[in-house]
Write an enzyme that holds these catalytic residues in place. Sequence first.
Site, PDB file in Angstrom:
ATOM      1  N   LEU A   1       0.821  -1.223   0.000  1.00  0.00           N
ATOM      2  CA  LEU A   1       0.000   0.000   0.000  1.00  0.00           C
ATOM      3  C   LEU A   1       0.854   1.272   0.000  1.00  0.00           C
ATOM      4  O   LEU A   1       0.325   2.366   0.184  1.00  0.00           O
ATOM      5  CB  LEU A   1      -0.972   0.011   1.181  1.00  0.00           C
ATOM      6  CG  LEU A   1      -2.075  -1.054   1.166  1.00  0.00           C
ATOM      7  CD1 LEU A   1      -3.021  -0.879   2.347  1.00  0.00           C
ATOM      8  CD2 LEU A   1      -2.883  -1.020  -0.127  1.00  0.00           C
TER       9      LEU A   1
ATOM     10  N   ALA B   1       4.791   6.943   1.290  1.00  0.00           N
ATOM     11  CA  ALA B   1       3.907   7.894   1.977  1.00  0.00           C
ATOM     12  C   ALA B   1       4.643   8.575   3.138  1.00  0.00           C
ATOM     13  O   ALA B   1       4.480   9.785   3.363  1.00  0.00           O
ATOM     14  CB  ALA B   1       2.645   7.188   2.469  1.00  0.00           C
TER      15      ALA B   1
ATOM     16  N   ASP C   1       4.984   4.257  -7.123  1.00  0.00           N
ATOM     17  CA  ASP C   1       4.460   4.518  -5.764  1.00  0.00           C
ATOM     18  C   ASP C   1       4.628   5.991  -5.389  1.00  0.00           C
ATOM     19  O   ASP C   1       3.676   6.647  -4.954  1.00  0.00           O
ATOM     20  CB  ASP C   1       5.198   3.652  -4.723  1.00  0.00           C
ATOM     21  CG  ASP C   1       4.790   2.197  -4.776  1.00  0.00           C
ATOM     22  OD1 ASP C   1       4.202   1.791  -5.785  1.00  0.00           O
ATOM     23  OD2 ASP C   1       5.075   1.468  -3.802  1.00  0.00           O
TER      24      ASP C   1
HETATM   25  C1  MEV Z   1       5.082  -1.888  -6.231  1.00  0.00           C
HETATM   26  O1  MEV Z   1       4.037  -1.103  -5.696  1.00  0.00           O
HETATM   27  C2  MEV Z   1       4.887  -2.162  -7.687  1.00  0.00           C
HETATM   28  C3  MEV Z   1       5.969  -2.962  -8.393  1.00  0.00           C
HETATM   29  O2  MEV Z   1       5.667  -2.899  -9.774  1.00  0.00           O
HETATM   30  C4  MEV Z   1       7.353  -2.425  -8.130  1.00  0.00           C
HETATM   31  C5  MEV Z   1       7.592  -1.063  -8.755  1.00  0.00           C
HETATM   32  O3  MEV Z   1       6.861  -0.655  -9.649  1.00  0.00           O
HETATM   33  O4  MEV Z   1       8.568  -0.423  -8.341  1.00  0.00           O
HETATM   34  C6  MEV Z   1       5.942  -4.420  -7.969  1.00  0.00           C
END
Ligand code: MEV
Length: 309
Positions: free
Chosen positions: A102, A107, A148
């Site tokens: 998450l 964050a 993220d």
């Molecule tokens: C992580 O939230 C998502 C992944 O694709 C890793 C990334 O994009 O850095 C698994």
Amino acid sequence: MNAFASAPGKIILFGEHAVVYGRPALAVPVTQVHVNVEVLDSPRAGIFIHAPGIDLHAELNTLPADHPIASVILKVIQRFDISPLPNLEINISSTIPVASGLGSGAAVSVALIRSLSSFLLHPISDDEVNTLTYEIEKLHHGTPSGIDNTVITYNKPVYFIKGQPVEMFKVGKPFTIVIGDTGISALTKESVNDVRRLWLKDTARFESLFDEIAQVALIARRSIESGKPELLGKLMDHNHSLLQELTVSSPELDQLVIVAREAGALGAKLSGGGRGGNMIALVEQAKAESVASALISAGAQHTIITEVQ
Ligand code: MEV
């Protein structure tokens, strides 16, 4: 004098892992969970960090420079060229579960950077927050795509392609997602590394899996923008089976995905790094509560119902 900032959690709707290899992915903020950071003047000398959720009460200099929280503070001090250092109390609280997909790490960084910039009277643009947070993500997560930090910084649905300018997408008609937490903490860094090892061994197969995931993400974006979110169910199911082929699912994630579908979800998939952490299910709003309670009965540690709009 004090300053405050908050940052939301996030889920990846489509395209995790393939996004690390330049394919598009869709992510949305989850505002039901968040990190709050408060920065206050301190009567004692030093920069004191309090994060009771991870049992951290320490002065900055007593932490290693690569500590996830210390590294953010040091980066901000360096970026703003602050000297001498002010005396501060920094209080960090979070309702985002750690290592669950998450976005808790990103964050914390976003909320810390914004609260410090406001306390130190050094305004910072969203683009700069995003860039600094990405630098921190790279320190701790190996080869992150940057999705993220982007979705959390801008707090909007994003269509993300690594290295390209940030693109938001419009939600033609709101839709409801139930998030189910396996309660198993899993480091994204590890699943990303495992996928890289497999990709190196069988590049052609993994490239074609990534291409298929990219197709799913593209169709999903069109469905969302054209106000046909009900089409996302089948796409989620397809994306989940491709993630299984990448080896990033787990028995617990698969089980919650099956339970959600049986309880009436239109589709479901793991979300984020996988191996543990969270899954998501697309539901008609009226079925959200019953899908959430089916997930709890099947072992989910908690659930969140969120409206994407
Ligand atoms: C992580 O939230 C998502 C992944 O694709 C890793 C990334 O994009 O850095 C698994």
